[in-house]
Enzyme design. Sequence first.
Site, mmCIF file in Angstrom:
data_model
loop_
_atom_site.group_PDB
_atom_site.id
_atom_site.type_symbol
_atom_site.label_atom_id
_atom_site.label_comp_id
_atom_site.label_asym_id
_atom_site.label_seq_id
_atom_site.Cartn_x
_atom_site.Cartn_y
_atom_site.Cartn_z
ATOM 1 N N ASN A 269 33.552 25.610 -33.010
ATOM 2 C CA ASN A 269 32.204 25.092 -33.265
ATOM 3 C C ASN A 269 32.368 23.616 -33.616
ATOM 4 O OD1 ASN A 269 29.650 24.495 -34.143
ATOM 5 N ND2 ASN A 269 29.555 26.113 -35.686
ATOM 6 N N ARG B 244 30.830 26.900 -28.941
ATOM 7 C CA ARG B 244 29.398 26.871 -29.233
ATOM 8 C C ARG B 244 28.812 25.620 -28.588
ATOM 9 N NH1 ARG B 244 26.491 26.356 -35.151
ATOM 10 N NH2 ARG B 244 24.394 26.165 -34.312
ATOM 11 N N HIS C 42 19.695 27.282 -32.633
ATOM 12 C CA HIS C 42 20.216 28.270 -33.598
ATOM 13 C C HIS C 42 20.174 29.690 -33.036
ATOM 14 C CE1 HIS C 42 19.138 25.212 -36.919
ATOM 15 N NE2 HIS C 42 20.450 25.199 -36.741
ATOM 16 N N ARG D 85 17.538 15.319 -40.940
ATOM 17 C CA ARG D 85 16.576 15.198 -39.828
ATOM 18 C C ARG D 85 15.152 15.408 -40.354
ATOM 19 N NH1 ARG D 85 19.352 19.495 -35.982
ATOM 20 N NH2 ARG D 85 21.222 19.343 -37.268
ATOM 21 N N ASP E 282 22.472 17.299 -49.896
ATOM 22 C CA ASP E 282 23.102 18.517 -50.397
ATOM 23 C C ASP E 282 22.162 19.208 -51.389
ATOM 24 O OD1 ASP E 282 24.642 20.389 -51.888
ATOM 25 O OD2 ASP E 282 26.464 19.344 -51.266
ATOM 26 N N GLU F 156 27.906 33.196 -36.780
ATOM 27 C CA GLU F 156 27.811 32.782 -35.382
ATOM 28 C C GLU F 156 29.143 32.977 -34.656
ATOM 29 O OE1 GLU F 156 26.273 29.609 -37.494
ATOM 30 O OE2 GLU F 156 24.714 29.121 -36.039
HETATM 31 P P1 ADP Z 1 25.895 23.799 -41.638
HETATM 32 O O1 ADP Z 1 24.586 23.770 -40.908
HETATM 33 O O2 ADP Z 1 26.569 22.449 -41.709
HETATM 34 O O3 ADP Z 1 26.812 24.929 -41.229
HETATM 35 P P2 ADP Z 1 25.504 25.304 -44.091
HETATM 36 O O4 ADP Z 1 24.931 26.528 -43.472
HETATM 37 O O5 ADP Z 1 26.847 25.398 -44.699
HETATM 38 O O6 ADP Z 1 25.450 24.051 -43.135
HETATM 39 O O7 ADP Z 1 24.455 24.818 -45.210
HETATM 40 C C1 ADP Z 1 24.652 23.644 -45.923
HETATM 41 C C2 ADP Z 1 23.590 23.556 -47.026
HETATM 42 O O8 ADP Z 1 23.687 24.718 -47.877
HETATM 43 C C3 ADP Z 1 23.744 22.342 -47.932
HETATM 44 O O9 ADP Z 1 22.481 21.775 -48.189
HETATM 45 C C4 ADP Z 1 24.283 22.957 -49.222
HETATM 46 O O10 ADP Z 1 23.870 22.211 -50.336
HETATM 47 C C5 ADP Z 1 23.632 24.309 -49.222
HETATM 48 N N1 ADP Z 1 24.349 25.231 -50.113
HETATM 49 C C6 ADP Z 1 25.572 25.766 -49.913
HETATM 50 N N2 ADP Z 1 25.929 26.519 -50.978
HETATM 51 C C7 ADP Z 1 24.903 26.455 -51.875
HETATM 52 C C8 ADP Z 1 24.649 27.001 -53.165
HETATM 53 N N3 ADP Z 1 25.546 27.782 -53.767
HETATM 54 N N4 ADP Z 1 23.478 26.704 -53.754
HETATM 55 C C9 ADP Z 1 22.579 25.912 -53.158
HETATM 56 N N5 ADP Z 1 22.744 25.357 -51.951
HETATM 57 C C10 ADP Z 1 23.889 25.623 -51.307
#
Ligand code: ADP
Length: 370
Positions: free
Chosen positions: A9, A88, A176, A236, A278, A354
Amino acid sequence: MIDTLLVLNAGSSSLKFQVFALSDLAMLAGGQVSRIGGEATFKASLASGEKEAGNLAPGTDHTAALAAVLEFVDRHDDGWRVAAVVHRIVHGGTQYVDPVFVTPEVMDDLAALSPLAPLHQPHNLAAITASEALVGDVPDIACFDTAFHANREDLFTTFAISGDLRAKGVRRYGFHGISYQWIARVLAEEHPRLAAGRVVAAHLGNGASLCAIERGRSVDTTMGMTALDGLPMGTRCGAIDAGAVIYMLRDLGMSTDEAEAELYNRSGLLGLSGLTNDVRELLASAEPSASLALDYYALKVAQHSAMMAASMGGIDALVFTAGIGEHATLVREAILARLGFLGAFETLVIPANEELMMAIDAKALLEASA
Ligand code: ADP
């Protein structure tokens, strides 16, 4: 000797991978190269629990990142043989609605779709090129994020624009799809009553979208022609008045590249908060702009969820998946608090997978072609 599937990926600055046993799809190892193009790092773990992490040469590109993954696989194999590399691919257009073996012709078609997914497609294709150069005579299999949405009714894939423009391929695709296909599969196996009903699936990660899944099929989704539409995301903007984009280009004097960077990289939760994309950091912050970003996010997910419910004439369950959907309880609660007016529906969290979904599809393709 164990035959394996290497599932990749590739993002703009990361290369995630998982290794599965072809026979039973047991996960053998997984990890990722992060910060490709910068101070690249590598981390991986084996199913045995053994972990490793380290730094790669600064400026590591996608080919060098894949070389590091292959070096890890070779070093740790107990006689693993890569039977296929599974990729992917964000955009398959209208043409690619099932996983396919990559040929030069497929590569040309997918490269032609790069303008529709400028931040993803070139990196996805770079991983295929790297794989062809490094892995040897092994098939590359492409799985498409658009595929799950490909059979929707015209009513849901069109924009309200002239026939001339529609004929030029300006339409909704949706993304997605591999994540939603996994959700539909888990529902069918574990929640057959919901699988037979109307489900709004919310993939809330760095990218974010919703899918209206009715009887296991995608009816509607919030992303459009590109992965910029619908919900606000990490960086985005999500849905925005097209007139605002014209204003940015004509009156603010932005170049197309500047507008693109603004809307893809400096908007969403990052743009609204001015702090970070984040969600963990936003939840921990006392800044009013952090609350604004999270409130806006919950509002938009709720509004678009109601839109997805309208597309199906109701909702039996809301399923959360991906980083925010799985882990940010407060965000889920803020979304649900706005949806009480829809009446009673179930709420589930299903972890995204995925990679396993791609491995399942790739194995089926290999078996069908054997
Ligand atoms: P990607 O699309 O890059 O695979 P992820 O599915 O890992 O992304 O999601 C990333 C998001 O999930 C970030 O905004 C991160 O802050 C949030 N996130 C991950 N763990 C937690 C948590 N324990 N509490 C709150 N938000 C979280």
